[in-house]
Scaffold this active site. Structure first.
Site, PDB file in Angstrom:
ATOM      1  N   ARG A 173       0.835  -1.202   0.000  1.00 28.58           N
ATOM      2  CA  ARG A 173       0.000   0.000   0.000  1.00 28.58           C
ATOM      3  C   ARG A 173       0.869   1.251   0.000  1.00 28.58           C
ATOM      4  O   ARG A 173       0.574   2.224  -0.695  1.00 28.58           O
ATOM      5  CB  ARG A 173      -0.946   0.003   1.196  1.00 28.58           C
ATOM      6  CG  ARG A 173      -2.042  -1.051   1.117  1.00 28.58           C
ATOM      7  CD  ARG A 173      -2.997  -0.954   2.298  1.00 28.58           C
ATOM      8  NE  ARG A 173      -3.815   0.245   2.231  1.00 28.58           N
ATOM      9  CZ  ARG A 173      -4.547   0.707   3.243  1.00 28.58           C
ATOM     10  NH1 ARG A 173      -4.515   0.085   4.415  1.00 28.58           N
ATOM     11  NH2 ARG A 173      -5.274   1.799   3.105  1.00 28.58           N
ATOM     12  N   CYS A 230      -1.476   6.370   8.925  1.00 32.13           N
ATOM     13  CA  CYS A 230      -1.790   5.095   8.286  1.00 32.13           C
ATOM     14  C   CYS A 230      -2.866   5.382   7.245  1.00 32.13           C
ATOM     15  O   CYS A 230      -2.807   6.392   6.560  1.00 32.13           O
ATOM     16  CB  CYS A 230      -2.235   4.068   9.330  1.00 32.13           C
ATOM     17  SG  CYS A 230      -3.626   4.620  10.354  1.00 32.13           S
TER      18      CYS A 230
END
Length: 272
Positions: A173, A230
């Site tokens: 990611r 995040c």
């Protein structure tokens, strides 16, 4: 008491107020079902989206899981039976990825006496301790807001580039090779890839020395300000906890994280 508690220590602490924080980003009802199927005796259930977040703002501003209203969260704490002198213990299935959110929020409200159950429910069961399906009905507590023990920053603060920035998402990611949740892939320019899962060894937090070595290897200078993000400000708290265990000063949380950063097309994005 430190930031972590073992199953054995929790079992011996009958007055602790325990929270089950299990959740799935892909099935928002899964945590509640798992809680009802069996949980640490006396545990309350805290839902990430209903209890521990506010609704996203217009156009997704603030990210997928904005911080809750402080007064509303404090009222929930009282309804859950938390007192100003209570030991609060948070857990999820194993990693602490979701329990870390409530651990951080409790400190955000100024309550220092809070721990994460190291290893979560898996460790509790692995220690031979019983679970139950009964749901507790607590008496109202006396919980009050006190000066915050945490730090936060905005996207504008991040854009100044003055802090060491840690990205808690997995490497794929971070690199932009996959993005199963958010609309745009990649990472904030200058961020260091620091997947939260690497704070763990066999489901438990690594030793303080091992965590300190990990962050040194990532180039995190104890003398510099460190900001954590995040996807939506949840697993970033795992890195904050790990940094504290490693002896660093209180890191900064970017609450909106990646899902807030990408709502403004003028903000730069990196891949690779």
């Amino acid at each position: 008491m430190g930031h972590l508690i073992s199953p054995e220590a929790l079992a011996a602490h009958s007055a602790a107020v325990v929270f089950d924080c299990r959740f799935s980003l892909f099935d928002s009802g899964a945590g509640r079902r798992e809680y009802e199927a069996g949980h640490v005796p006396g545990a309350r259930f805290a839902d990430l989206e209903r209890d521990l977040s506010s609704p996203p703002g217009p156009g997704g501003a603030g990210g997928r899981h904005p911080l809750p209203d402080r007064d509303e969260l404090a009222a929930r704490m009282r309804a859950w039976g938390v007192h100003d002198d209570s030991l609060v213990v948070c857990y999820d299935q194993n990693s602490g990825a979701f329990a870390g959110r409530l651990w951080w929020l409790t400190r955000w409200l100024g309550h220092a006496n809070v721990c994460l159950l190291d290893g979560g429910l898996d460790a509790w069961i692995g220690a031979g301790l019983d679970t139950e399906t009964t749901q507790v009905t607590p008496q109202t507590g006396t919980f009050s807001i006190r000066p915050s023990l945490t730090k936060t920053c905005s996207a504008d603060d991040i854009a100044q580039g003055t802090m060491t920035l840690l990205d808690a998402r997995d490497a794929a990611r971070y690199r932009g090779e996959s993005e199963p949740i958010d609309a745009i892939a990649g990472h904030i320019p200058g961020a260091v890839c620091a997947p939260f899962i690497e704070n763990l060894d066999a489901g438990r937090f690594r030793s303080p020395d091992a965590l300190a070595a990990r962050f040194r290897d990532l180039g995190v200078d104890p003398e510099e300000d460190v900001a954590c993000y995040c996807g939506s400000g949840v697993t970033a708290t795992h890195n904050i906890l790990a940094l504290l265990l490693a002896g660093y000063s209180e890191p900064v949380l970017y609450p909106g994280s990646w899902s807030d950063w990408i709502t403004n097309a003028d903000r730069p994005i990196e891949t690779g």
